[in-house]
Design an enzyme around this catalytic site. Structure first.
Site, short mmCIF file in Angstrom:
data_model
loop_
_atom_site.label_atom_id
_atom_site.label_comp_id
_atom_site.label_asym_id
_atom_site.label_seq_id
_atom_site.Cartn_x
_atom_site.Cartn_y
_atom_site.Cartn_z
N ASP A 264 -3.12 -6.60 -1.69
CA ASP A 264 -1.85 -6.33 -1.04
C ASP A 264 -2.24 -7.15 0.54
OD1 ASP A 264 -4.19 -4.50 0.02
OD2 ASP A 264 -2.84 -2.91 -0.23
N HIS A 265 -3.28 -7.47 1.01
CA HIS A 265 -3.41 -8.04 2.30
C HIS A 265 -3.32 -9.61 2.22
CE1 HIS A 265 -5.11 -4.28 3.22
NE2 HIS A 265 -5.38 -4.43 4.48
N ASP B 261 -10.67 1.29 2.95
CA ASP B 261 -9.49 1.01 3.81
C ASP B 261 -9.49 2.23 4.94
OD1 ASP B 261 -6.75 -0.97 3.92
OD2 ASP B 261 -6.84 0.89 5.04
N ARG C 252 -13.43 -2.13 7.88
CA ARG C 252 -13.96 -3.59 7.21
C ARG C 252 -15.51 -3.54 7.62
NH1 ARG C 252 -10.13 -6.69 11.64
NH2 ARG C 252 -8.71 -5.11 10.51
N ARG D 267 -1.33 0.50 13.84
CA ARG D 267 -2.18 -0.16 14.96
C ARG D 267 -1.68 -1.19 15.90
NH1 ARG D 267 -7.32 0.10 10.94
NH2 ARG D 267 -7.64 2.46 11.42
N SER E 248 -10.53 -0.28 11.71
CA SER E 248 -10.72 -0.48 10.19
C SER E 248 -12.12 -0.07 9.71
CB SER E 248 -10.25 -1.85 10.01
OG SER E 248 -11.29 -2.89 9.89
C1 MIC Z 1 -6.38 -2.23 8.78
O1 MIC Z 1 -5.49 -1.56 9.04
O2 MIC Z 1 -7.21 -2.32 9.94
C2 MIC Z 1 -6.65 -2.50 7.55
C3 MIC Z 1 -6.35 -3.83 7.19
O3 MIC Z 1 -6.24 -1.86 6.70
C4 MIC Z 1 -8.33 -2.18 7.39
C5 MIC Z 1 -8.98 -2.86 6.22
C6 MIC Z 1 -9.49 -4.07 6.51
O4 MIC Z 1 -9.76 -4.73 7.48
O5 MIC Z 1 -9.62 -4.86 5.39
C7 MIC Z 1 -8.76 -0.77 7.29
O6 MIC Z 1 -8.01 0.08 7.86
O7 MIC Z 1 -9.67 -0.32 7.03
#
Ligand code: MIC
Length: 645
Positions: A64-65, A119, A538, A379, A536
């Site tokens: 999805d990203h 996520d 990540r 965000r 996030s």
């Molecule tokens: C976000 O909203 O920052 C994301 C994209 O959903 C991240 C995931 C990512 O950085 O891949 C998250 O919230 O974990």
């Protein structure tokens, strides 16, 4: 003294430890969620465990990203994920099928189960009565491999809801109200549990919105009861059989408490550039808007989109404004089409995009210089949109629609002058089409995993040395988000499966020379303020700095997921014993930490560090298990050590 719902679900899943806030516990995980931006690395980590097939009840992989295919990279990663999913027994939601959170709610969520997702917005599944937690990819990979998930037992923060939301006010305004009251740190170490008579007035998707943005409070998770509304949503999905009622005990108690009278909630908006910079929409009315985006990670459900369609029906988007819709899933889009909403948007001049995260993660839709962008996203951290010094506001679909019509920020209640409140409900029966979901075969043994050149093997890290002698490569302030540490966006995201390449972008916006300087200096340190690493999940925000040689981060406090990610990759998360000591360290200082390995191993909480001639006391709050991981140089090293005796 009765149990609250969060505690009940935790009790049912507890495999280690005691449910005492602050102590480490481990829980059994029933379902896992990966998305592509975190999933490629997580899948590589799962492969490193050597386990042939996932051991959780259900594992799902969403794409999805990384939907833009500007060269081979994202397409290669998708092929890797599709084949790995087949091999290891994972459901794959294909590109274009939608955002993980919305699709999981629709097709997979089961009340009362646990869901661990790579996520931070995984707690969207609160709308389904799941206990859903966001974590780093490695933690999710290990859950897929059948390991329990370790976490610090959270406090349970009860939010009593009374009353009923007024017309033109929705779930987004409720969570913005909580952010206004409690800030982006207010939920750290806590599960938010909503209870009381007001809960029954909120649909499953409104609850999902509140759960999604519980991540912005820094909360470990969010919990809602599973009741008739949950059942109605599941039945509308043709999945009524998985429903079960889940309620807190009538005499349940909570560690912390707040109360919201829903009838008093007004339309709210988060101003640049933090989700807790919240004011009533009425306060900034009249501000000219250049761009509006509805959808993506949150507020992308049928009710949300159809509300916007109904407002735009027979009207035109204000001149000079671009109005975008990012549906949460193909299912949402199909249902909006079936109810005539698509035509309303097109005739009004809206731009309808494919289901996915898109601009929410900086994959396109960046606003122009000085432009005001109103988004229903979760965000608005600085620069996350892709534009430097961006002016991004977060609001409800109703407020977004009002801006679309009037061209300026407008309290959506003023729409009553143009049309009766549409009061859109989710359908009694959704059109359901699972063609975008590829189930795994019974036996994936013969499937060959396609590994393109963008998939670079996981880097190896050495164990913790006896002593560290490092330079402070950067010093930053409070509430630094993972978007600042490891930016996302169209340029960077395609490198999520390539740590050497993505590490070049660490702190790129804050300090473009960081990566080069860190690599040149060898071992390094980062110094931060409060709530370092919020946002996030990540793990690249830990993994890439570690690759560049960062061995220790010293901050006033850390956000939950980032702290775990640091430990997972062998970076020490040290906390200033006296926060005032933050001012005694500057960029370029040399820090020595004598006997580090010994202190970490022995369980010492105080870790003295030498900065120039002075000594500063820092704290290492870590469980025995975490200390073993730190000493081994990271979680994977320690799992390998365990497996080989
Ligand atoms: C976000 O909203 O920052 C994301 C994209 O959903 C991240 C995931 C990512 O950085 O891949 C998250 O919230 O974990």
């Amino acid at each position: 003294m009765g149990d609250n719902l969060a505690r009940k679900i935790l009790k049912e899943h507890l495999v280690e430890g005691e449910l005492v806030p602050g102590r480490e516990i481990a829980i059994r995980i029933d379902q896992t969620l990966l998305q592509d931006a975190t999933g490629t690395m997580a899948m590589l980590e799962f492969m490193a465990t050597g386990i042939p097939r996932v051991k959780v009840g259900l594992a799902a992989q969403y794409v999805d990203h990384n939907l833009l295919q500007t060269d081979n990279k994202n397409a290669d990663d998708h092929a890797f994920l599709a084949t790995a999913a087949q091999k290891f027994g994972v459901y794959l939601s294909k590109p274009g099928n939608g955002v993980s959170h919305q699709v999981h709610l629709e097709r997979f969520g089961v009340p009362g189960t646990t869901l661990l997702g790579a996520d931070s917005h995984t707690p969207t599944a609160a709308g389904m009565g799941q206990l859903a937690i966001g974590a780093g990819g490695l933690d999710v990979a290990l859950a897929m491999a059948g390991y329990p998930f370790h976490l610090t037992c959270p406090k349970i923060f009860g939010v009593k809801l009374t009353g009923r939301l007024q017309p033109w006010v929705s779930g987004k305004d409720v969570i913005l109200e909580l952010l206004r009251r409690h800030t982006v740190k207010g939920g750290v170490g806590k599960i938010m549990e909503y209870y009381g008579p007001g809960v029954a007035t909120l649909s499953a998707t409104d609850r999902a919105t509140i759960g999604n943005m519980g991540a912005e409070l820094g909360a470990t998770s969010t919990v809602f009861q599973s009741d008739e509304n949950t059942r109605a949503f599941l039945e509308a999905q043709g999945r009524g059989e998985v429903w079960r009622e889940l309620l807190p005990d009538a005499d349940a108690t909570y560690d912390e408490y707040d109360e919201i009278d829903l009838s008093q909630v007004v339309p709210l908006i988060a101003c640049p550039s933090s989700p807790d910079n919240v004011v009533p929409v009425a306060e900034i009315e009249g501000l000219k808007v250049d761009q509006v985006i509805v959808g993506s990670s949150v507020n992308s459900s049928f009710r949300d989109l159809m509300t916007v369609c109904r407002v735009l029906d027979g009207r035109r988007i204000a001149p000079g404004l671009s109005f975008h819709i990012n549906p949460g899933s193909r299912q949402v889009l199909e249902n909006v089409v079936a109810h005539g909403g698509f035509m309303m948007l097109l005739l009004a001049g809206g731009q309808v995009h494919q289901p996915g995260c898109l601009g929410c993660i900086g994959m396109g839709q960046a606003p122009g210089t000085n432009q005001v962008s109103l988004r229903t996203f979760p965000r608005n951290f600085p620069g996350r949109s892709g534009t430097k010094e961006d002016r991004v506001y977060l609001c409800s679909p109703e407020t977004a629609a009002a801006a679309g019509v009037f061209g300026v920020v407008t309290d959506p209640r003023k729409l009553s002058e143009l049309l009766p409140w549409p009061d859109v409900k989710n359908p009694d029966r959704y059109l359901v089409d699972d063609s975008g979901i590829q189930p795994p075969p019974e036996d994936g043994g013969l499937v060959e995993i396609v590994t393109g050149p963008n998939i670079v093997p996981f880097p190896e890290f050495p164990a913790l040395p006896d002593q560290l002698d490092v330079e402070v490569i950067i010093k930053v302030g409070d509430n630094i988000s993972t978007d600042t540490i490891m930016p996302a966006g169209n340029k960077v995201l395609p490198f999520r499966s390539n740590i050497p390449a993505i590490s070049k972008f660490v702190f790129e916006q804050a300090d473009p020379e960081f990566a080069e300087r860190a690599a040149e200096k060898g071992d390094g340190a980062v110094v931060g303020g409060e709530n370092y690493g919020q946002g996030s999940s990540r793990e690249h925000a830990a993994l890439a700095p570690r690759y560049l040689g960062i061995r220790v981060k010293i901050a006033k406090s850390f956000a939950r997921i980032h702290r775990s990610n640091l430990i997972n990759f062998g970076i020490l998360p040290l906390v200033f014993k006296d926060p005032a000591d933050y001012d005694r360290i500057k960029q370029g200082d040399r820090i020595t930490i004598p006997r580090l390995r010994e202190l970490t191993q022995s369980g010492a909480t105080e870790i003295p560090i030498q900065v120039g001639g002075a000594q500063i006391v820092t704290l290492l709050h870590a469980s025995e298990r975490e200390r073993r991981e730190l000493v081994a140089g990271g979680l994977l090293n320690s799992v390998k050590e365990e497996n080989h005796g």
